[in-house]
Motif scaffolding. Structure first.
Motif, PDB file in Angstrom:
ATOM      1  N   HIS A 141      29.845  67.031  84.867  1.00 32.29           N
ATOM      2  CA  HIS A 141      30.467  65.705  85.023  1.00 32.29           C
ATOM      3  C   HIS A 141      29.568  64.671  84.350  1.00 32.29           C
TER       4      HIS A 141
ATOM      5  N   GLU B  28      26.872  62.099  86.075  1.00 33.10           N
ATOM      6  CA  GLU B  28      25.853  62.702  86.944  1.00 33.10           C
ATOM      7  C   GLU B  28      24.627  63.041  86.087  1.00 33.10           C
TER       8      GLU B  28
ATOM      9  N   ARG C 201      33.227  60.793  84.864  1.00 34.11           N
ATOM     10  CA  ARG C 201      33.271  62.134  85.456  1.00 34.11           C
ATOM     11  C   ARG C 201      34.004  63.103  84.529  1.00 34.11           C
TER      12      ARG C 201
ATOM     13  N   HIS D  77      24.788  69.082  90.131  1.00 35.81           N
ATOM     14  CA  HIS D  77      25.718  67.949  90.264  1.00 35.81           C
ATOM     15  C   HIS D  77      25.108  66.879  91.161  1.00 35.81           C
ATOM     16  N   SER D  78      25.787  65.712  91.177  1.00 35.93           N
ATOM     17  CA  SER D  78      25.493  64.670  92.164  1.00 35.93           C
ATOM     18  C   SER D  78      26.827  64.036  92.540  1.00 35.93           C
TER      19      SER D  78
HETATM   20 ZN    ZN Z   1      29.865  66.859  89.652  1.00 34.96          ZN
END
Ligand code: ZN
Length: 340
Positions: free
Chosen positions: A58, A61, A100, A143-144
């Motif tokens: 994404h 992130e 994203r 991820h975040s």
């Molecule tokens: Zn993500």
């Protein structure tokens, strides 16, 4: 199935360090005959596990992208036992746009297992599914919360069916050494990168390291340390594995959110006001947020009440909220033994 249209400048069978790219063909309004370049590195040295590290699935992130870029630049063959494959940014156009999703609207983390005959995101997913995952013993996808969500920083995993695979995943998850760990279900569709790697029997770990559109120096430090310790735990990086005890830290909190009621969705569209903060304990039914109506100032806000008791571990970061958006995530404390 057709041959993959994705090409790599890296020979994954070659020892030593290579830095290059994957090339995914594409055709856009501004560039009819072009490709998306996916940065890639491979460092191989003797026998040992093969581990794949992915960031930037994404684009909003940056935590994993930064940590993976640092790792790819710094790691040398003498540091490696086995093979370390690093893809610091799988969605470069989304990263440039700080979004994203890809400009096409594709969510690469819903594109797996992918298809060689599909659009570029599915072609890239298919390349990982059929070419890279089969090389690997373990996969870590960083991820975040991105712009839309703030999470407590944690490493995470699914409760996969296979007990041997699951036990190895639990230990690899804990090796991240974060204050929290998270056991989750897919509440927004399947087709995740980790889903396919898990299906192939790999040790698969994800992360959610903060979010809210901003990365603190502390989160960068947590990401760098966690990734390095995870790789030392697997044996692909040399050096001693650190534990929370050896670092003088209290035991980590493991949270599980395995029911849909743990993920509180906005009952209608509005301006979200959170009434809880990350790490806070809540009871089932507790008022955790409200949705305000800027076009109806006389109207009382709509309530969001926790569907379950536990610890608040995710809060929506973008106040403007649509019906069905996840606004508060609550996890229940559990132990390592509960996961085995
Ligand atoms: Zn993500």
């Amino acid at each position: 199935m057709s041959e993959s249209p994705v090409a790599s400048t890296i020979d994954f069978d070659r020892p030593g360090k290579q830095v290059g790219r994957l090339r995914v063909p594409r055709s856009t309004n501004d560039s009819g005959w072009s490709s998306v370049f996916i940065p890639a590195a491979c460092v191989a040295n003797g026998s040992g596990p093969t581990v794949l590290v992915t960031g930037g699935v994404h684009g909003d992130e940056p935590e994993g992208q930064v940590a993976a870029l640092n790792l790819a630049r710094e790691v040398q063959p003498a540091d490696v036992r086995g093979r370390l494959i690093i893809l610091p940014c799988l969605s470069p156009e989304a990263s440039r746009a700080y979004t994203r999703l890809w400009p096409s609207g594709a969510n690469l983390n819903r594109s797996f297992p992918g298809s060689p005959d599909g659009p570029p995101d599915e072609q890239l997913a298919d390349y990982l599914t059929r070419t890279l995952f089969p090389l690997c013993d373990a996969v870590c996808d960083i991820h975040s919360g991105g712009r839309s969500t703030m999470h407590l920083p944690w490493s995470e995993m699914h409760m996969v069916e296979d007990r041997t695979q699951r036990a190895a995943m639990v230990d690899a998850m804990l090796a991240w050494g974060t204050d929290y760990h998270f056991i989750y279900i897919n509440i927004a569709g399947g087709g995740l990168l980790v889903d396919e790697a898990e299906r192939q029997g790999k040790i698969v770990i994800g992360t959610e390291l903060g979010g809210g559109g901003h990365v603190t120096a502390e989160i960068h430090r947590v990401t760098k340390h966690g990734l390095g310790n995870f790789l030392r735990h697997l044996g692909v990086l040399t050096g001693a594995v650190e534990t929370r005890v050896s670092r003088g830290l209290p035991e980590a909190v493991i949270l599980k959110a395995l029911e849909m009621r743990d993920y509180n969705l906005a009952p209608e569209s509005g301006l979200f006001e959170t009434l809880v903060d990350l790490g806070q304990d809540v009871t089932a039914g507790q008022l955790v947020g409200r949705l305000h109506f800027i076009e109806r100032p006389e109207r009382a806000p709509a309530e969001v009440r926790a569907g379950s008791a536990g610890v608040v571990c995710g809060v929506r970061a973008i106040a403007s909220t649509q019906q069905g958006d996840c606004v508060v995530v609550v996890g229940q404390r559990c132990s390592r033994a509960d996961l085995l």
